[in-house]
Write a protein that holds these residues in place. Structure first.
Motif, PDB file in Angstrom:
ATOM      1  N   ASN A 278       0.828  -1.211   0.000  1.00 22.09           N
ATOM      2  CA  ASN A 278       0.000   0.000   0.000  1.00 22.09           C
ATOM      3  C   ASN A 278       0.862   1.260   0.000  1.00 22.09           C
ATOM      4  N   CYS A 279       2.071   1.135   0.532  1.00 25.98           N
ATOM      5  CA  CYS A 279       2.996   2.274   0.557  1.00 25.98           C
ATOM      6  C   CYS A 279       3.667   2.468  -0.802  1.00 25.98           C
ATOM      7  N   VAL A 280       4.272   1.410  -1.343  1.00 29.09           N
ATOM      8  CA  VAL A 280       5.102   1.580  -2.540  1.00 29.09           C
ATOM      9  C   VAL A 280       4.274   1.852  -3.794  1.00 29.09           C
ATOM     10  N   THR A 281       3.002   1.432  -3.827  1.00 28.74           N
ATOM     11  CA  THR A 281       2.189   1.695  -5.015  1.00 28.74           C
ATOM     12  C   THR A 281       1.894   3.181  -5.185  1.00 28.74           C
ATOM     13  N   ASN A 282       2.121   3.971  -4.141  1.00 29.48           N
ATOM     14  CA  ASN A 282       1.976   5.413  -4.285  1.00 29.48           C
ATOM     15  C   ASN A 282       3.076   6.010  -5.153  1.00 29.48           C
ATOM     16  N   GLY A 283       4.069   5.208  -5.487  1.00 30.73           N
ATOM     17  CA  GLY A 283       5.093   5.665  -6.411  1.00 30.73           C
ATOM     18  C   GLY A 283       4.526   6.042  -7.766  1.00 30.73           C
TER      19      GLY A 283
ATOM     20  N   ILE B  70      -2.940   2.654  -7.831  1.00 30.21           N
ATOM     21  CA  ILE B  70      -2.493   2.697  -9.228  1.00 30.21           C
ATOM     22  C   ILE B  70      -3.590   3.233 -10.136  1.00 30.21           C
ATOM     23  N   LEU B  71      -4.801   2.710  -9.974  1.00 29.96           N
ATOM     24  CA  LEU B  71      -5.901   3.124 -10.848  1.00 29.96           C
ATOM     25  C   LEU B  71      -6.291   4.582 -10.606  1.00 29.96           C
ATOM     26  N   THR B  72      -6.343   5.004  -9.353  1.00 29.81           N
ATOM     27  CA  THR B  72      -6.721   6.403  -9.083  1.00 29.81           C
ATOM     28  C   THR B  72      -5.601   7.366  -9.451  1.00 29.81           C
ATOM     29  N   ALA B  73      -4.356   6.901  -9.437  1.00 25.78           N
ATOM     30  CA  ALA B  73      -3.260   7.753  -9.917  1.00 25.78           C
ATOM     31  C   ALA B  73      -3.457   8.058 -11.396  1.00 25.78           C
ATOM     32  N   TYR B  74      -3.821   7.035 -12.166  1.00 24.29           N
ATOM     33  CA  TYR B  74      -4.099   7.253 -13.583  1.00 24.29           C
ATOM     34  C   TYR B  74      -5.353   8.109 -13.762  1.00 24.29           C
ATOM     35  N   GLY B  75      -6.420   7.773 -13.033  1.00 22.51           N
ATOM     36  CA  GLY B  75      -7.651   8.548 -13.157  1.00 22.51           C
ATOM     37  C   GLY B  75      -7.438  10.007 -12.818  1.00 22.51           C
ATOM     38  N   SER B  76      -6.722  10.279 -11.732  1.00 21.61           N
ATOM     39  CA  SER B  76      -6.448  11.656 -11.322  1.00 21.61           C
ATOM     40  C   SER B  76      -5.608  12.390 -12.359  1.00 21.61           C
TER      41      SER B  76
END
Length: 282
Positions: free
Chosen positions: A42-47, A234-240
């Motif tokens: 959950n931490c590293v996927t914020n990369g 990951i998905l919300t990083a792309y969506g955002s």
């Protein structure tokens, strides 16, 4: 956003960051992958957030695409860093660093949509109103309604208001068919990213105990693919990112620069706007 889960993988006294003080604990087992990171995946996927934001900041500065756009990408960077800190420590202070920047990023996006023209319409009044509103939400959340549901409602309302207002402005514009298709594609990709992330986030909450059983059977490293909260990141990083590109594109089109830009993907998966002719847009 989520539910509290009692983790029994290790005794709380052995945690590197000490006892959990956050109001939320996620489905990933604490301190299993690393002794120093509570929820490793959950931490590293914020990369992904960090990579998208840094690339956006670099591109916006390189092509002189405007201070507001740079500020929006910096907001995305803060979201990623705050979330990483929260999942690494599971402390209440870092939980706020995860949750509150999401609201501030939406406010930045909304401001950029309202003040998309060459001339500023509302002067200091709009920033003052947005700052006051976010301050009120922040104070209420910290001191009175310390429920994730309150944060979720405030965040969802801000996102919906921003998208609705931006779509209205888009419909008012006289733009080429090519630009209109780009608007539609960015909105669709942003929606799919956010909706897909919300879907796996709910699966992670609802079927947590079953997912933990499946992960124990799979073992490392394949169990990482069932860390669904990481997929939410990951998905919300792309969506955002796609929604920020939509905000960026709206501003460029309102200022008559839609013939100067195009959307490309760096190394095939990092979307960004590239101006064909570098031109400063303040």
């Amino acid at each position: 956003m989520g539910m509290i889960i009692l983790d029994t993988a290790r005794n709380a006294t052995t945690y590197f960051w000490g006892k959990r003080t956050s109001t939320i604990d996620w489905c990933e087992e604490n301190y299993v992958v690393s002794d120093y990171i509570a929820e490793f995946w959950n931490c590293v996927t914020n990369g992904v957030f960090v990579a998208m934001a840094l690339f956006g900041i670099a591109g916006a500065i390189k092509h002189q695409q405007g201070k507001r756009i740079v500020a929006c990408y910096m907001g995305l960077l803060l979201v990623g860093c705050g979330s990483a800190c929260f999942h690494a420590t599971l402390k209440y202070t870092t939980q706020l660093l995860d949750e509150l920047p999401m609201l501030y990023l939406c406010a930045l996006g909304f401001y950029s949509l309202v003040e998309a023209d060459r001339t500023v319409r509302f002067g200091w009044k709009l920033p003052a109103a947005l700052i006051s509103l976010q301050a009120a939400i922040t104070i209420t959340y910290i001191f009175w309604i310390q429920s994730p549901v309150f944060h979720q409602a405030a965040f969802a309302s801000t996102v919906c208001a921003s998208v609705a207002f931006g779509y209205r402005r888009q419909c008012e514009m006289e733009i080429s068919n090519r630009t209109r298709r780009m608007f539609q594609r960015l909105l669709l990709q942003g929606f799919l990213g956010m909706a897909g992330g919300f879907f796996v986030w709910n699966l992670d909450n609802i079927f947590c105990h079953r997912l933990r059983t499946y992960r124990s059977h799979l073992g490392s490293p394949f169990d990482a693919f069932l860390q669904l909260h990481g997929w939410w990141h990951i998905l919300t990083a792309y969506g955002s990112t796609y929604l920020l590109l939509w905000v960026h594109l709206t501003r460029l089109a309102r200022q008559g620069h839609d013939h100067l830009f195009t959307i490309r993907h760096f190394v095939g998966f990092i979307p960004h706007i590239t101006l064909k002719t570098a031109k400063k847009i303040d």
